[in-house]
Every structure is written in structure tokens, then in C-alpha cells.
Design an enzyme around this catalytic site. Sequence first.
Site, PDB file in Angstrom:
ATOM      1  N   GLU B  60       0.816  -1.216   0.000  1.00 38.03           N
ATOM      2  CA  GLU B  60       0.000   0.000   0.000  1.00 38.03           C
ATOM      3  C   GLU B  60       0.851   1.269   0.000  1.00 38.03           C
ATOM      4  OE1 GLU B  60      -0.814  -2.739   1.673  1.00 38.03           O
ATOM      5  OE2 GLU B  60      -2.693  -3.207   0.657  1.00 38.03           O
ATOM      6  N   HIS B 129     -12.056  -5.409   7.453  1.00 36.71           N
ATOM      7  CA  HIS B 129     -12.670  -5.107   6.154  1.00 36.71           C
ATOM      8  C   HIS B 129     -13.902  -4.232   6.357  1.00 36.71           C
ATOM      9  CE1 HIS B 129     -10.298  -8.731   5.326  1.00 36.71           C
ATOM     10  NE2 HIS B 129     -10.282  -8.383   4.054  1.00 36.71           N
TER      11      HIS B 129
END
Lengths: 337, 322
Positions: B60, B129
Amino acid sequence: MTEIVNEQMEKEKHIRGLGAMILSRTLDKKIITAQRQGRVGFYTPTMGQEAAQVGLSMALDKDDLIYEYYRDVPMMLHRGVPIEIILNQVFGNRDDLAKGRQMPSHLVARDYNFMSVPSPVATNLPLAVGTAYAKVYRKEKGIVVASFGDGSTSTPDFHAAMNMAAVFNLPILFFCENNGWAISTPVEKQTKTEIWKKADAYGMVGMKADGNNLVEMYKTAQQAVEHVRSGKGPVLLEARCYRMGPHSTSDDPTKYQTDIVLDGSEKDPIVVSQNALKAIGLVNDQLIEKVRAESQRIVNEKFDQQEKIPPPDPETIFQDVYAKETWILREEREEIL
Amino acid sequence: MSNMNMVQALNSTLDMKMSKDDSIILLGEDIGKDGGVFRVTDGLQAKFGPERVIDTPLVELGIVGMAIGMAVYGMKPVPEIQFQDFIYTAMDQIINQMAKIRYRTGGKITVPLVLRTPYGGGIRGGLYHSQSGESYFVHTAGLTVVTPSNPYDARGLLSASLELGDPVIFLEPKRLYRAQKMEVPDNDYKVEIGKANLVHQGDSVTIVTYGSMVPTVASAVEKNGVDADVLDLRTLSPVDIDAISASVKKTGRVVIVHEAPRTLGMGAELSAMISERMIEYLYAPILRVTGPDTPFPYRLEEYYLPNEKRIMAAVNRVLEFR
């Protein structure tokens, strides 16, 4: 005929290189002294890294773009960044390109292809990957250089950037200026391998250079740059050099370092490089003395001149946060000023 | 006009903008061949090629850093972070690079990019999530933070974000990706950044909300016949203080609803803003209905997410306060 011209150009290149090294050293010493006198707030000296940086810079072209780090003054001077730009930043004065916002040593000179410096080390490396990608995407000439110290090689950003540059086969030269120290941590406690060897694990070429000798450094840098420029992918170039000063003017290296290389001693890269150039008949003591005197004159004159420039207008605190000032910033500005 | 859900609205907007502007480039994990785990970039690699829709390594901070490096060189990258929960290794890049480059270069170098990332719960995603981390971004000077709540706004806000010239954190409420279809214009219209949307009108109470909570609040208000202004912020930074002021000065009663945890959530800032400038208009304390200050649970997520019952309890408390 071309051979003679080329030879002459190479000679001048080396003489100019040494000139930039001496100018940078003179400026470094001036700023360190001024910091002790309270005329400058802070500084990260660059003494000991001049040959490494200038040797690389000699191998670069005008189109090449550099993500520098906070010790890259010699490279900037060699690439033609005016000494005024550096001093304005060090003083954080009204004419500073970044409006006095950053601590000294965090230089920017976009017009000279230097992309600016954040303090968190190695965070520029992933940016260099993106910029190299954009250059290839636009079919532009020129390579991207990302410079950093030995401490940076422990960061996740180094790993991410090295890996991505190799995966995308980008024209980047990762330039590690290994001066042996990350503040008080020696390189042996930073990593168990030689830095240039890490390249192999990423599937790129690694090279090691003698960053204390301008002639040798330039030779190795040429090979590295040529590899990157020819589209064969990124290179990790490790230049071994010295940190002759403290990490910063707030640091006392005598607390942890016993073998500090002294200015003018036989290990000093300026002395090493002068000797190398003398040996091949490119410079003599007379010329070196002339360059020193001229550097001192320029540094003294420019220092006094830029020191007189007043600080930036307080309004500038609120500028350049966004393209357009938000209502929140307007309210805060009106309250504070 | 086309009938589409939020995923289709985002996809068609990227397609339209990329066709017009070759400086727009997409990068992220699994966004190419796979079209992204939520399919927002479906078909775009086939159309624009792997050089413009880049499948990156799994990193990321590298995706974000690489996008910044493109943006400072005149491109308009649109990095995708697969789940907002995974963004934290890139926070150094976001806070110390993306948000500060314009400032530290005196405006000489700018970062025109749109970082897209799905956020929020309601899809049985558990701790990693489901997070709503908007406060981290709103707290950072230099970032613009946007979140749509329907397909029309998704298209208009994305288009406006791509032309802002500054970094935008574009938070996509993943629970709403396929929750609703609506008629969306095919042209390149914009929803202005910094402007809220009054989705329901009333005189008795102001409910300020955004993202995934907008449909929940709207339906609670309609079902219970509440005489409420419902403001969908659409932009979280900078918030539309004019729209909030106009409504609060009219109603004098305020409830703030969001999914993110309460402590230092958007509700805290909104409540402070309203109190500081409009205390003399208020008839009741400002109440917040938010996710609790716990990590996001998997099996029991319906207890975590603000629901009609909790929203109505707060609305009634505020309305009945004397």
C-alpha cells in the site's frame, strides 16, 4: 579531432567537479560556524560526501531528475543551483522558495530538477518510482535519481521502491550515500550485508563505488547511469563515503564516534580527489588555492547578503495548503493575524 | 441517462475521464484483469491497456507513494487501496508527502490525485474489512475528503475530484456499492466539492450524516414522519458550514449520525463547530449516534452499526428536550 575535444571536455568536467566540492565545503563550514554564532537555526552538514555526490552529478544530464535528501548540497551546487537558493532556505527568509516553512537543509529547486526533501527518510523513494513510471509513460528522455543514506535502507519505503522499480523495469538510479552512520547507529548495526548486494534480491544491478575519490566515483557512476539510461532497468549504486561532521548541528558525535575524519586530513575526500587529479596532471596547488580563495569570497559575500533578507510575511503560513483557501483556514488566519 | 448502481457509476466515470485525459492513470492491487475486488475498475485495463491500469505488487505505501510521484510530475493518478483498513502502512506517505508537498515547495509542486478506497461495514467484513477511518484524513491539513452516498453523487464527486488539482481521499461506502440503482446522466457533470445535499426537508430537527448512513437516516425519518432536515455532507473536509448553519439556525436541534467510532469522530468536530458559532440558536444538546469505541465486530455487526431504533431514540430525545 573529436577525441581531443572530448578529452578536453572531460578534463574541464573534473576541474569543475572539484570546484563544486570546494565551494560546497566552504559553504558547509560557513553555515556550521554561523549556527554556533546563533545566526542559523539548524543545519545538517554534508562534509565528507562531496566526491560521492559530485562524481555522480558529473555523470548526469540536464534532463535527469533528482529526489535529493537533506545532505545533497554539493550535488545541487554542481548542477547549477544558485548559492542564493540554498542560503535563502537555510535562513528561511522571504525569498526562500518554500517560504521559510522547513528546517534548514530541506531544499527544493524544481527549476533545476530537484524535487524537494521530506524529513522522514526514504519516503521520497516510492515517489521516484512513480515519476520514473510517468517519464516512461510519456516517452521522455532522462532518468530519475533517488538519493538516501545508509539508514534509509532499513525502511519499508526502501524495500517497496526497490521492488517496484525492478518489477516495472524503470529508469531509476538508487543512490545510497553510505557515510557509515545514521545519527549514532553505525552501518554494521543497520544491516548484516553490504548495501549494494541487496540489489540482487530485487533482481536489479548493484554497484559499489569509492565515494571519496572523484575520479573513481565518476567512473563507476558513468557505468551505473549508462545502464539505467539504456533501458536495462534500475541500479542500486552504493557510494562509500564519510560523515565528517555531526548528523546535525544538534548532535555531538564525540559521544559515539571515535574515528572522525578531520577536515584536510588524508582521508578527506577533497584531499583524496585533489591528489588523484594532481596525479593525472589536471590541477596544481596554485589552481586549488585560487578556487579556495574565490569560493571563500563568494560564500562570505552571499551569506552576508542573503542574511539581510527579512522573514516571510505571516500570511504565508496559510498559503499553499490547498489550491484555494478553505473557509476554515480563512477563519483561522483572521483570528491569528 | 442510464440506470446504474454506485459501482457502475464510478466505473463509467473513470472510463469517460480516461478517454478524455491521458494523464489519468489507475494503479492498485488486482484492479487490472480482475477489475478490482469490488469490480469498480472492471474492463478498464482491457480498454486502456496495462500501462494505464496497473496491477501493482502488494504494497500500500508503494501504491500511494508511486501515485504521488506521478502526480508531482503532472499526471493525474487514481490509486486504489483495496480496503481502507489496509491503508495504514501508507499513512506516512499520505500525511508527510501527499498532504504536504504543495506547502513544502511553496506551491511549486502540486499533487493532483484521487485516492479511492472502500470503507465502512455492513458486509460481514469483521475487524479488517469494515473500518471507517475518515477522521485520520480529515485531521490532516492539505487533504480533501469526499464520500458519496448514491450513484449520482459518486459520478459527480469523482469527476469534480479529478479536476480539483489537490489530493482527494475518495471514500466509497462499500455497503452502498450495489444497494441502489438510479438514473444517472451520461454527461460529465460535477457535484461541487464542499457542498452538502439536503436530502430531506423539515423544520424541527437537523440530522447531519454522510456515506453509508444516509439511506439509513433517510428511511428512519420517512418511516417515522420526522419533520427533519437531513444533510448529506458529501465532503467531510472542508465541510459545508453554510448548509449546516442555515439548517441549525432554523431547527435549533441537532443529531449527528455516523458509523465511525464516537471519540474524535466527525461528530465531535461538527458538534464543536455548531456550538462555537450557534449556541444561542440551540434548544437542546447536540447528540451523536455513532459506532461504539470498539474494533468492528464480525458476527454481531448489526449491533455496531447505527440503526433506526438508535437514530429515533436520539431524535426523540432532542425533540423532547425542554
